[in-house]
Write an enzyme that holds these catalytic residues in place. Structure first.
Site, PDB file in Angstrom:
ATOM      1  N   ARG B  23      14.187  10.784   7.003  1.00  0.00           N
ATOM      2  CA  ARG B  23      12.962  10.567   7.788  1.00  0.00           C
ATOM      3  C   ARG B  23      13.281  10.084   9.197  1.00  0.00           C
ATOM      4  O   ARG B  23      12.593  10.432  10.149  1.00  0.00           O
ATOM      5  CB  ARG B  23      12.055   9.550   7.084  1.00  0.00           C
ATOM      6  CG  ARG B  23      11.341  10.114   5.884  1.00  0.00           C
ATOM      7  CD  ARG B  23      10.486   9.067   5.225  1.00  0.00           C
ATOM      8  NE  ARG B  23      11.266   8.088   4.494  1.00  0.00           N
ATOM      9  CZ  ARG B  23      10.964   6.792   4.398  1.00  0.00           C
ATOM     10  NH1 ARG B  23       9.921   6.298   5.029  1.00  0.00           N
ATOM     11  NH2 ARG B  23      11.717   5.988   3.683  1.00  0.00           N
ATOM     12  N   GLU B  71      -6.369  14.623   5.077  1.00  0.00           N
ATOM     13  CA  GLU B  71      -5.314  15.632   5.166  1.00  0.00           C
ATOM     14  C   GLU B  71      -5.847  17.035   5.419  1.00  0.00           C
ATOM     15  O   GLU B  71      -5.146  17.882   5.988  1.00  0.00           O
ATOM     16  CB  GLU B  71      -4.464  15.611   3.888  1.00  0.00           C
ATOM     17  CG  GLU B  71      -3.672  14.317   3.687  1.00  0.00           C
ATOM     18  CD  GLU B  71      -4.508  13.146   3.168  1.00  0.00           C
ATOM     19  OE1 GLU B  71      -5.660  13.378   2.755  1.00  0.00           O
ATOM     20  OE2 GLU B  71      -4.010  12.004   3.185  1.00  0.00           O
ATOM     21  N   PHE B  96       0.173  14.964  -0.486  1.00  0.00           N
ATOM     22  CA  PHE B  96      -1.145  15.107   0.148  1.00  0.00           C
ATOM     23  C   PHE B  96      -1.191  16.284   1.121  1.00  0.00           C
ATOM     24  O   PHE B  96      -2.233  16.879   1.328  1.00  0.00           O
ATOM     25  CB  PHE B  96      -1.509  13.825   0.907  1.00  0.00           C
ATOM     26  CG  PHE B  96      -1.363  12.585   0.069  1.00  0.00           C
ATOM     27  CD1 PHE B  96      -1.946  12.522  -1.183  1.00  0.00           C
ATOM     28  CD2 PHE B  96      -0.637  11.494   0.518  1.00  0.00           C
ATOM     29  CE1 PHE B  96      -1.815  11.394  -1.971  1.00  0.00           C
ATOM     30  CE2 PHE B  96      -0.495  10.365  -0.263  1.00  0.00           C
ATOM     31  CZ  PHE B  96      -1.078  10.302  -1.509  1.00  0.00           C
ATOM     32  N   ARG B 180      12.207   9.952   0.283  1.00  0.00           N
ATOM     33  CA  ARG B 180      11.988   8.582   0.745  1.00  0.00           C
ATOM     34  C   ARG B 180      13.300   7.835   0.964  1.00  0.00           C
ATOM     35  O   ARG B 180      13.435   7.087   1.925  1.00  0.00           O
ATOM     36  CB  ARG B 180      11.146   7.797  -0.265  1.00  0.00           C
ATOM     37  CG  ARG B 180      10.833   6.377   0.208  1.00  0.00           C
ATOM     38  CD  ARG B 180      10.005   5.608  -0.788  1.00  0.00           C
ATOM     39  NE  ARG B 180      10.745   5.190  -1.947  1.00  0.00           N
ATOM     40  CZ  ARG B 180      11.515   4.098  -1.988  1.00  0.00           C
ATOM     41  NH1 ARG B 180      11.624   3.312  -0.936  1.00  0.00           N
ATOM     42  NH2 ARG B 180      12.165   3.792  -3.085  1.00  0.00           N
TER      43      ARG B 180
HETATM   44  C1  TPP Z   1      -5.031  11.198  -0.118  1.00  0.00           C
HETATM   45  C2  TPP Z   1      -4.167  10.061   0.305  1.00  0.00           C
HETATM   46  N1  TPP Z   1      -3.624  10.063   1.529  1.00  0.00           N
HETATM   47  C3  TPP Z   1      -2.811   9.047   1.920  1.00  0.00           C
HETATM   48  C4  TPP Z   1      -2.528   8.014   1.075  1.00  0.00           C
HETATM   49  C5  TPP Z   1      -1.602   6.886   1.504  1.00  0.00           C
HETATM   50  N2  TPP Z   1      -2.322   5.615   1.612  1.00  0.00           N
HETATM   51  C6  TPP Z   1      -2.226   4.660   0.654  1.00  0.00           C
HETATM   52  S1  TPP Z   1      -3.143   3.297   0.985  1.00  0.00           S
HETATM   53  C7  TPP Z   1      -3.671   3.945   2.468  1.00  0.00           C
HETATM   54  C8  TPP Z   1      -4.564   3.131   3.348  1.00  0.00           C
HETATM   55  C9  TPP Z   1      -5.970   3.383   3.099  1.00  0.00           C
HETATM   56  O1  TPP Z   1      -6.762   2.324   3.530  1.00  0.00           O
HETATM   57  P1  TPP Z   1      -7.354   1.271   2.487  1.00  0.00           P
HETATM   58  O2  TPP Z   1      -7.453   1.948   1.185  1.00  0.00           O
HETATM   59  O3  TPP Z   1      -8.557   0.689   3.086  1.00  0.00           O
HETATM   60  O4  TPP Z   1      -6.138   0.241   2.430  1.00  0.00           O
HETATM   61  P2  TPP Z   1      -6.125  -1.367   2.212  1.00  0.00           P
HETATM   62  O5  TPP Z   1      -7.338  -1.931   2.815  1.00  0.00           O
HETATM   63  O6  TPP Z   1      -6.054  -1.612   0.732  1.00  0.00           O
HETATM   64  O7  TPP Z   1      -4.873  -1.831   2.868  1.00  0.00           O
HETATM   65  C10 TPP Z   1      -3.124   5.227   2.655  1.00  0.00           C
HETATM   66  C11 TPP Z   1      -3.332   6.071   3.826  1.00  0.00           C
HETATM   67  C12 TPP Z   1      -3.116   8.057  -0.215  1.00  0.00           C
HETATM   68  N3  TPP Z   1      -2.876   7.107  -1.139  1.00  0.00           N
HETATM   69  N4  TPP Z   1      -3.927   9.078  -0.565  1.00  0.00           N
END
Ligand code: TPP
Ligand code: MG
Lengths: 281, 331
Positions: B23, B71, B96, B180
């Protein structure tokens, strides 16, 4: 289950928070901010709202709880262990090989989770499917679904918001974890959600707002939602990410400071990876 | 013997070989590409840091576009930008993107062959802890099946960097998958890298089997090669970094040379590297084959090593498959 006073539930929530921090530190990975912020909601649900039986998790008429933002599963797992779904000692195996508590909710390993989740934006639609099907069969149980604010970016979520509104699925209650953060920053900076209430109104939902750390308010709102027969209900729970852990939530920047500053970015990062103590994905 | 024309690292089998994130190779390569070509734009779906799009975002904030956790919008906005004349890089996790937005990629990028580059990070079992919902094991299948799409799977940090610079200059759609975890940097700056041209990493007078590997499995195959050599079994290891357009010529030449092939990939065996190599050989020069990969199963949480053992993707599994395919060849 015996009924508990609010004071007792607050004590439970404290223990759960301790569990969550230990679990995530032991695993070396996970999402502490969202998990800690939703502890009080899970405690309220499992102790005072859901009609279910930990000893009979397959009971046909149980209330369903769908967790869409699966990454906050440590909080759900910890509360489930406290009400007796499985032994407490499992908590420290979060995300390890063959553990019933997988890194994201995995129903193959623990059927009482109802669904396998983690990819954001799909939980409301799944809950809608359950609620719609249950209504077809005149079932009395209620479907609860927890979603995060970040996942409101997803089209899949809004497609389901429209479906639920169109079909008046009043047997469905959604609780939104409105903690204002997602991974790349504040929600209002990454992709603004406000005015969120107006958006749900436009889709014919009933709307309630609660302080997501006030167990009494959460319970009252859920009971109120049960009594609303005309609409589906969304409960917007205002929560503080990292709630309960001083070095995580102590920073007043969470609600006020200009979202663009590097400091805030750093603070968000700190909370997400516990000041670098766990792996940042 | 290592192929001297490839200038592989002289630490290749040493304990202190450098390990790095692919990455990071991607992120730094993207930064370099962005410096060269102002048409390059980078889109993120709320995963800026972990995809390493952050390097570009810091240097070129005006060319960095945050779409949120969306996405489907990620790739369709990119399609529009390419339609206009930009060169968009879409960054997310493999599960995704392309996992969630496949039809959008097919229709709005594939059909008209827009130069959109889709980067699927955190692919494979090696994501570990996060478990089944996040382990992209189907992305190679999803992307190779789209006409016009090119599919690249680098095997170390330097390859990821070289790949990004090359695809930035090619006016076609690309998909690149990235793992990863860190992995050994077994190539050098001097190692040649060309899309569609597999790198034959080892040479031998009397090779009995060709091992065709991709991604993290290339180094695992090299370890198997080393141990087999000690036991008097000579093999050829091929790094198939481009899955599409696949290097048919090298595959056929290898099959003729050794008469037996083992493929290894951190992906479902249905629709992955093994499927593609076997169809090339069925059409041209069939030989006994063993296909290693995830055998039509879903993943789960665990440490990468535990998962590679559970799913049969270790050096030992490769050695077993080599012995098995030799027995088949000689029977
Ligand atoms: C479809 C999808 N895209 C990306 C992710 C990666 N991802 C995991 S948590 C997150 C942040 C989303 O915001 P939120 O759920 O409000 O997070 P928190 O407030 O719990 O930190 C992302 C983008 C995912 N789990 N699913
Ligand atoms: Mg949030």
């Amino acid at each position: 289950m015996k009924t508990h006073t609010i004071d007792e539930l607050q004590e439970v929530a404290k223990e759960v928070r301790r569990d969550v921090v230990k679990m995530i530190l032991k695993a070396g990975a996970g999402h502490p901010a969202g998990s800690l912020g939703m502890v009080d909601v899970f405690v309220a649900l499992y102790y005072a709202i859901l009609r279910n039986d930990p000893k009979n998790p397959e009971w046909e008429d149980r209330d369903r709880l769908i967790l869409s933002n699966g990454h906050i599963c440590p909080a759900r797992y910890a509360v489930m262990s406290h009400v007796g779904y499985f032994e407490h000692k499992n908590l420290l195996k979060l995300g390890s090989f063959k553990s019933i508590l997988q890194g994201h909710p995995d129903k193959r390993f623990l059927s009482s989770l109802e669904t396998t989740s983690g990819p954001l934006g799909s939980g409301l639609a799944q809950a809608a499917g359950i609620a719609y099907a249950a209504r077809m069969d005149q079932k009395r149980f209620r479907t609860f679904v927890i979603t995060s604010d970040g996942e409101h970016d997803e089209g899949n979520h809004w497609e389901a918001v429209a479906f639920v509104g169109k079909n008046n699925l009043s047997n469905l209650t959604m609780i939104v974890d409105r903690n204002n953060i997602q991974i790349d920053g504040f929600t209002e900076e990454v992709m603004p959600l406000e005015p969120l209430i107006d958006k749900y109104k436009a889709f014919h939902w009933a709307i309630l707002e609660v302080d997501g750390h006030n167990i009494k308010e959460i319970v009252e709102a859920c009971n109120k939602a049960r009594a609303i027969y005309e609409n589906p209900t969304v409960i917007i729970a205002r929560t503080i990410p990292g709630k309960g852990v001083p070095f995580m939530e102590g920073n007043p920047n969470w609600h006020s400071k200009a979202p663009n500053s590097d400091e805030v970015r750093e603070a968000i990062k700190d909370i997400r990876n516990m000041k670098g103590e766990i792996e940042d994905y | 013997m290592l192929n001297s024309k490839l200038f592989l690292s002289d630490k290749i089998f040493k304990k202190d070989i450098e390990v790095k994130l692919m990455r990071d190779g991607f992120g730094l390569g993207l930064l370099e590409a962005g410096e060269k070509d102002p048409r390059i734009v980078v889109l993120s779906a709320d995963l800026k840091e972990s995809t390493k799009a952050s390097y570009f975002a810091e240097k070129f904030p005006e060319r960095f576009i945050e779409v949120g956790v969306a996405e489907q919008a990620l790739v369709t906005i990119a399609s529009g930008m390419a339609n206009y004349g930009k060169i968009p890089f879409c960054t997310s996790y493999a599960i995704f993107s392309p996992g969630r937005n496949w039809e959008q990629i097919r229709t709005t990028i594939g059909i008209d062959s827009y130069p959109v580059k889709i980067i699927g990070a955190q692919s494979g079992l090696n994501i570990g802890h996060y478990g089944v919902t996040h382990q992209g094991l189907e992305d190679i299948a999803l992307m190779t099946v789209i006409p016009n799409m090119n599919v690249v799977v680098p095997s170390d940090y330097l390859e990821a960097k070289k790949a990004i610079l090359l695809m930035a200059e090619d006016n076609k759609p690309y998909y690149m998958r990235l793992p990863r975890i860190e992995s050994p940097v077994y190539t050098t700056e001097k190692t040649p890298f060309k899309f569609g041209k597999a790198n034959v990493l080892t040479e031998s007078k009397n090779p009995e089997v060709t091992i065709v590997a991709t991604g993290l499995m290339v180094y695992e195959a090299l370890l198997a090669y080393k141990e087999l050599e000690k036991n008097g079994i000579e093999t050829i290891v091929v790094n198939m970094h481009t899955i599409k357009q696949i290097d048919e010529e090298t595959i056929i030449r290898q099959a003729k040379l050794t008469g037996a092939v083992v493929t290894v990939e951190e992906h479902q065996v249905i629709g992955g590297l093994g499927s593609i190599v076997s169809s090339v050989l069925s059409n041209n020069f069939p030989v006994p084959m063993e296909i290693l990969g995830v055998q039509d199963r879903f993943g789960q949480s665990g440490k990468p090593k535990e998962l590679f053992e559970e799913y049969g993707l270790t050096k030992e599994d490769i050695i077993k498959a080599v012995k098995k395919v030799i027995a088949r060849k000689n029977s």
